[in-house]
Design a protein around this motif. Sequence first.
Motif, mmCIF file in Angstrom:
data_model
loop_
_atom_site.group_PDB
_atom_site.id
_atom_site.type_symbol
_atom_site.label_atom_id
_atom_site.label_comp_id
_atom_site.label_asym_id
_atom_site.label_seq_id
_atom_site.Cartn_x
_atom_site.Cartn_y
_atom_site.Cartn_z
ATOM 1 N N SER A 1 0.760 11.929 -9.495
ATOM 2 C CA SER A 1 -0.279 12.729 -9.420
ATOM 3 C C SER A 1 -0.043 14.018 -8.671
ATOM 4 O O SER A 1 -0.593 14.951 -9.030
ATOM 5 C CB SER A 1 -1.700 12.153 -8.856
ATOM 6 N N TRP A 2 0.920 13.912 -7.612
ATOM 7 C CA TRP A 2 0.987 14.869 -6.636
ATOM 8 C C TRP A 2 2.549 15.614 -7.046
ATOM 9 O O TRP A 2 2.817 16.731 -6.468
ATOM 10 C CB TRP A 2 1.039 14.716 -5.352
ATOM 11 N N GLU B 1 -0.734 4.896 7.954
ATOM 12 C CA GLU B 1 -0.215 3.478 7.190
ATOM 13 C C GLU B 1 1.452 3.033 7.537
ATOM 14 O O GLU B 1 1.471 2.104 7.706
ATOM 15 C CB GLU B 1 -0.469 3.491 5.629
ATOM 16 N N TRP C 1 6.267 11.417 -1.305
ATOM 17 C CA TRP C 1 5.701 11.249 0.100
ATOM 18 C C TRP C 1 5.288 12.576 0.760
ATOM 19 O O TRP C 1 6.027 13.661 0.368
ATOM 20 C CB TRP C 1 6.788 10.628 1.167
ATOM 21 N N ALA D 1 0.924 -1.188 0.013
ATOM 22 C CA ALA D 1 0.149 0.109 0.075
ATOM 23 C C ALA D 1 0.648 1.276 -0.108
ATOM 24 O O ALA D 1 0.409 2.077 -0.718
ATOM 25 C CB ALA D 1 -0.703 0.051 1.279
ATOM 26 N N LEU D 2 2.087 1.243 0.802
ATOM 27 C CA LEU D 2 2.812 2.304 0.899
ATOM 28 C C LEU D 2 3.445 2.574 -0.477
ATOM 29 O O LEU D 2 3.427 3.725 -0.728
ATOM 30 C CB LEU D 2 3.877 2.035 2.104
ATOM 31 N N MET E 1 -1.539 8.619 5.006
ATOM 32 C CA MET E 1 -0.138 8.045 4.664
ATOM 33 C C MET E 1 0.538 7.726 6.074
ATOM 34 O O MET E 1 1.232 6.270 6.297
ATOM 35 C CB MET E 1 0.648 8.785 3.975
HETATM 36 C C1 HEM Z 1 2.338 6.388 0.573
HETATM 37 C C2 HEM Z 1 1.362 6.891 0.106
HETATM 38 C C3 HEM Z 1 -0.138 6.403 0.656
HETATM 39 C C4 HEM Z 1 -0.496 5.702 1.463
HETATM 40 C C5 HEM Z 1 0.227 4.954 2.504
HETATM 41 C C6 HEM Z 1 -2.049 5.446 1.312
HETATM 42 C C7 HEM Z 1 -2.776 4.801 2.343
HETATM 43 C C8 HEM Z 1 -3.939 4.474 1.862
HETATM 44 C C9 HEM Z 1 -4.866 3.863 2.798
HETATM 45 C C10 HEM Z 1 -4.674 3.374 4.214
HETATM 46 C C11 HEM Z 1 -6.128 3.815 2.216
HETATM 47 C C12 HEM Z 1 -7.361 3.140 2.727
HETATM 48 C C13 HEM Z 1 -8.264 4.070 3.416
HETATM 49 C C14 HEM Z 1 -9.742 3.756 3.488
HETATM 50 O O1 HEM Z 1 -10.033 2.718 3.128
HETATM 51 O O2 HEM Z 1 -10.401 4.800 4.136
HETATM 52 C C15 HEM Z 1 -6.114 4.281 0.912
HETATM 53 C C16 HEM Z 1 -7.257 4.511 -0.029
HETATM 54 C C17 HEM Z 1 -6.988 5.263 -0.992
HETATM 55 N N1 HEM Z 1 -5.880 6.159 -1.347
HETATM 56 FE FE1 HEM Z 1 -4.201 6.105 -0.720
HETATM 57 N N2 HEM Z 1 -2.178 6.237 0.314
HETATM 58 C C18 HEM Z 1 -1.072 6.759 -0.411
HETATM 59 C C19 HEM Z 1 -1.127 7.590 -1.317
HETATM 60 C C20 HEM Z 1 -2.096 7.881 -2.077
HETATM 61 C C21 HEM Z 1 -2.332 8.820 -3.255
HETATM 62 C C22 HEM Z 1 -1.213 9.599 -3.609
HETATM 63 C C23 HEM Z 1 -3.561 8.877 -3.729
HETATM 64 C C24 HEM Z 1 -4.348 9.697 -4.624
HETATM 65 C C25 HEM Z 1 -3.718 10.514 -5.462
HETATM 66 C C26 HEM Z 1 -4.278 7.843 -2.825
HETATM 67 C C27 HEM Z 1 -5.574 7.815 -3.171
HETATM 68 C C28 HEM Z 1 -6.301 6.782 -2.573
HETATM 69 C C29 HEM Z 1 -7.847 6.508 -2.672
HETATM 70 C C30 HEM Z 1 -8.477 7.086 -3.712
HETATM 71 C C31 HEM Z 1 -8.220 5.508 -1.788
HETATM 72 C C32 HEM Z 1 -9.390 4.829 -1.678
HETATM 73 C C33 HEM Z 1 -10.786 5.631 -1.455
HETATM 74 C C34 HEM Z 1 -10.970 5.582 -0.099
HETATM 75 O O3 HEM Z 1 -11.416 4.666 0.705
HETATM 76 O O4 HEM Z 1 -11.015 6.827 0.537
HETATM 77 N N3 HEM Z 1 -3.379 7.382 -1.913
HETATM 78 N N4 HEM Z 1 -4.704 5.003 0.751
#
Ligand code: HEM
Lengths: 223, 223, 205, 205, 247
Positions: free
Chosen positions: E119-120, E133, E124, E108-109, E130
């Motif tokens: 995208s950004w 996580e 990090w 995931a990380l 993040m």
């Molecule tokens: C190292 C970076 C990142 C980590 C550790 C991370 C972690 C997570 C986690 C833990 C979730 C699940 C949360 C949930 O279900 O409520 C998640 C969902 C999601 N993440 Fe990330 N994320 C990272 C980067 C990103 C980036 C850069 C984007 C978008 C530009 C992104 C977009 C999303 C989306 C769209 C979801 C799912 C939709 C939702 O449940 O809200 N993430 N991420």
Amino acid sequence: MFNIFRCIVMRDLTLAMRRKTDVLTTMFFFIIVVSLFPLGVGTEKETLRHIAPGVVWVAALLASMLALERLFASDYSDGTLEQMLLTPQPLTVLVLGKVLAHWLLTGLPLVLIAPLVGLQYHLSIESTGVMMLALLIGTPVLSLIGAIGAALTLGLRGGGILLSLLILPLYIPILIYGSGAVAASAIPGSELQAYFSLLAAFLLMALIFSPLATAAGLRISVE
Amino acid sequence: MFNIFRCIVMRDLTLAMRRKTDVLTTMFFFIIVVSLFPLGVGTEKETLRHIAPGVVWVAALLASMLALERLFASDYSDGTLEQMLLTPQPLTVLVLGKVLAHWLLTGLPLVLIAPLVGLQYHLSIESTGVMMLALLIGTPVLSLIGAIGAALTLGLRGGGILLSLLILPLYIPILIYGSGAVAASAIPGSELQAYFSLLAAFLLMALIFSPLATAAGLRISVE
Amino acid sequence: MLEIVDLACIRGDRRLFSGLNFSLMPGSLLYIKGHNGSGKTTLLRTICGLFLAEDGEIRWNDKNVRSLCEDYNKEVLYLGHHNGIKYDLTGYENLQISATLDGDDVDEDKILYALAKMGLAGFEDLPTQVLSQGQKRRVALARLLINSSKLWILDEPFTALDVAAVDLLQSVIAEHVANGGMVILTTHQEVALTAGQVQTLQLGD
Amino acid sequence: MLEIVDLACIRGDRRLFSGLNFSLMPGSLLYIKGHNGSGKTTLLRTICGLFLAEDGEIRWNDKNVRSLCEDYNKEVLYLGHHNGIKYDLTGYENLQISATLDGDDVDEDKILYALAKMGLAGFEDLPTQVLSQGQKRRVALARLLINSSKLWILDEPFTALDVAAVDLLQSVIAEHVANGGMVILTTHQEVALTAGQVQTLQLGD
Amino acid sequence: MSINWFKFSSPATFYPLAGKLIPIFGVLTALIGIFGLYWGFFQTPDVLTDQKQYYRIIFIHVPAAWMSMWLYVIVVAWSLIGLIFNARLAYMIAAAVAPTGAIMTVLALFTGAVWGKTSWGTWWDWDPRMTSELILLFIYVGYMALRSAIEDNRRSDRASAVLALVGLVCIPVIFWSVNCPDPNQCAALHQSSSMSGIESNILFAMLTMTVSFWMYCFLVPLMRARNIILEREHDTAWVTEMLEVKK
Ligand code: HEM
Ligand SMILES: Nc1ncnc2c1ncn2[C@@H]1O[C@H](COP(=O)(O)OP(=O)(O)OP(=O)(O)O)[C@@H](O)[C@H]1O
Ligand SMILES: Nc1ncnc2c1ncn2[C@@H]1O[C@H](COP(=O)(O)OP(=O)(O)OP(=O)(O)O)[C@@H](O)[C@H]1O
Ligand SMILES: [Mg+2]
Ligand SMILES: [Mg+2]
């Protein structure tokens, strides 16, 4: 019951006093770590004031954690810990006694030394006061949570650093609200009470759960 | 002679491998400490980039120091250290072997993990490269200097924190030039060679003097 | 009365013993024999509750000790391979603390008397750190003289002791048994005590 | 030949002994007696160079051992209250490392033979951590079988050993002496070896 | 009909049962996974606002992030069962699940970081999600480090179970504190999920991938559990018997 509690606290305090350094080392460690930062980061007033809360709390976390290793280790290696498990006293009371002694020796000195750090980092008097109060409520939580980790890693090789892996992540809420309170105090008119209520709530929770978990950990480790 | 040296290095590496975690713990400790700061200090990009060199070096100092405690401690408590003193081999060679093994297990991983930290603190690629090189030259010095402290505090209660008091001040030059190099690399056109020559000079000096001092310390502590 | 019912212990992946049964009446001594590694220490630690048996039950006056908890601890005194004393405290302080924790109410004279009887007169006020191996063991054994527990569990109590101290300890144990106490002990040394009429239990082959 | 000339040792602020003189010829055994705390361990550690004497001299083949340094270490093997083995390594690895460090060139068979002779066949490849007290001691003692040192200094080697192992160790020591080696030992246990015609030295009163 | 749970709680019966389940989960993981990827790549729009193609990392990223949290809960559940019933098998399953949880966290990380870069423009950032996580990863690592630092199986089982429980109490507090560093503004903070208003095709592919990940998270821990059982019970009668039969 109170008799037993006092006996344990006094025992650990006496032991620490026998090695006079023990009392001062945590404090000096804290001071050294705090003083190292300006050497690495540079000495601009504004930067220092800005990073002060974070630095102080991370240093407090590390200092408290380093000292934790010794909480049960020496009792374990000389066999007095197993004798404690065999006494007809509730183990949670013994654990609480040991944690209290530990906090008096390592947490309290940090609270008392905080004003010095405030000077080094150009903090205002109010901020320093807030920092002391936050440390006063926060450091016992550190000791309580840390005791669980210390019990579980008892007698393991590489215990010190393993311990830090286990408990540093658990310290995060204290770090956030502890340093948050100090940072907020620099902004005039900000509301601090929420920070302190949260810290106090953590303390209460830790007081209830930690002795139980620690006692369980000790029983497992001594086996 | 080389045979003996290899035997010691292999012995310590084997011991560490038996507990697979030993190898990774220092690295994770480093990562955790580095990750704690933004939680305490706040997450503005500019601030982070500004404090990165200091934070990385202080974390490296602490990680290396924490692991040092174990350098001789377990050999001391199970009596293998006194057996080493009684072997017909020059003690300095044994010491160097142990320090090398220690660095391979604790210093090298920090060098390798540095790019990740660079990401967390938004450092440029050049700065990250400079940081890695500085760590590569600097961390062996930390291990060598630390070994002296570890030898002197052997078997003392509260060794860990006492050790930190003794050696953290000695680490200061490394901290200053190590973080200085990284900070300078962020300024275009700055001359970095002086920093690295100084670090290399420290390394050379430590290589010559530290084994002697450590060996003497060990003889004193075992008595 | 102590009863061991169908006890089984595993260490690592070796089954040390299983289906072990015996009982111990007040006023008797049980001598556990066995070669190195046969599981004596493990058995003793299981009986006093430090080690969790794989199977079986330990009963004290017809009640399972796990349900008695602290009440059982009050009846048992265990001395293992470790001395269980703090090296930074003096012999006197060590005994005082362990008496308080054991819930015994002992006065200064009794502690001094116990130390003197163990041949430590003149050493009461030294940190036990500076005592020799045998003297440290004597401090640990002085607890026997001030404790009121019924059941003594002694794991190789004679190690590091010189001849005079071995004799003394034997008489202390004999006296405890004569007064209706119970003793379980292991030792590899041939002592007069174990040569007499005592219950023995052989572990291993 | 080992000569002790006018040796004096102080620990803390007690003078343990002074003006101590004796010499030990190849092919002889010296049994050091003394009650607990009389200074036996201190004397042994002084002889092998771990403790610095207050006064006096230790001579090996007419040379002061301080001037011999590592050459003297080659001739001496010391086993103290600690076993001096790593608990995370197996018995085999422990012996191999100590042989390399001692500068002895031993092959696999010899190490396996030594372990088997000490009754550890089947336990060679276990980390010594999981061995019992007595088994750990046996691993430490197996060094005696693969070492080529002349002078053995043994501080209570019989502790924790069962009867079979005590007998075995006695025969190992007797053989070393018969082959022209020298042994200095202390023990509080009565063993056949010390009852025979051996040099004894009484420390304390 | 009542199932005899105690029968299945013995490693000797669990081992062959797991052996039978493994191929099933293996096939399910592969089939559902391929289908999900197909749907994700060919039935979804090519461009989502300004994120271009890269947004498709979501089909790995989101299931991995969800699984990383679920697996921790599963570890805790088995640890609790182990502590209450003193059941060896439960501890072994907990031990088998944890590494998969850690791998999911890393995944995931990693995917998050790659996505963030595209995208950004940064690998990090200290965004609460993040950070949480990352902390979860630390907690997994601590759990596994403790487990492997203890030689004795019984002790490592029970010690790590206690740690997992402590984590269960602390993790919500930690995540919440990371999400809400300023307690005075938390009430106002609107936790918007980026899921709302998402296109249904994307949602479908994501859910399919999540099912596939679930299957995978049964598959691998089962395989690992079988190894652990063999290792720990290698000198019991049934293992010796079984190995002989195989020969
Ligand atoms: C190292 C970076 C990142 C980590 C550790 C991370 C972690 C997570 C986690 C833990 C979730 C699940 C949360 C949930 O279900 O409520 C998640 C969902 C999601 N993440 Fe990330 N994320 C990272 C980067 C990103 C980036 C850069 C984007 C978008 C530009 C992104 C977009 C999303 C989306 C769209 C979801 C799912 C939709 C939702 O449940 O809200 N993430 N991420
Ligand atoms: N580290 C120390 N500091 C101060 N005094 C010490 C120290 N170690 C030992 N002593 C003192 O030296 C004396 C002799 O100790 P030593 O260990 O040599 O005795 P020993 O003859 O080996 O006894 P034992 O038979 O009990 O092993 C003891 O009375 C003790 O008080
Ligand atoms: N922590 C441990 N993990 C795994 N196995 C162990 C552990 N401790 C002991 N054992 C094993 O259990 C067996 C019995 O050990 P125990 O200490 O009970 O023996 P003992 O009868 O007291 O021996 P001794 O006379 O040498 O003291 C030994 O063979 C040892 O290999
Ligand atoms: Mg034993
Ligand atoms: Mg002695």
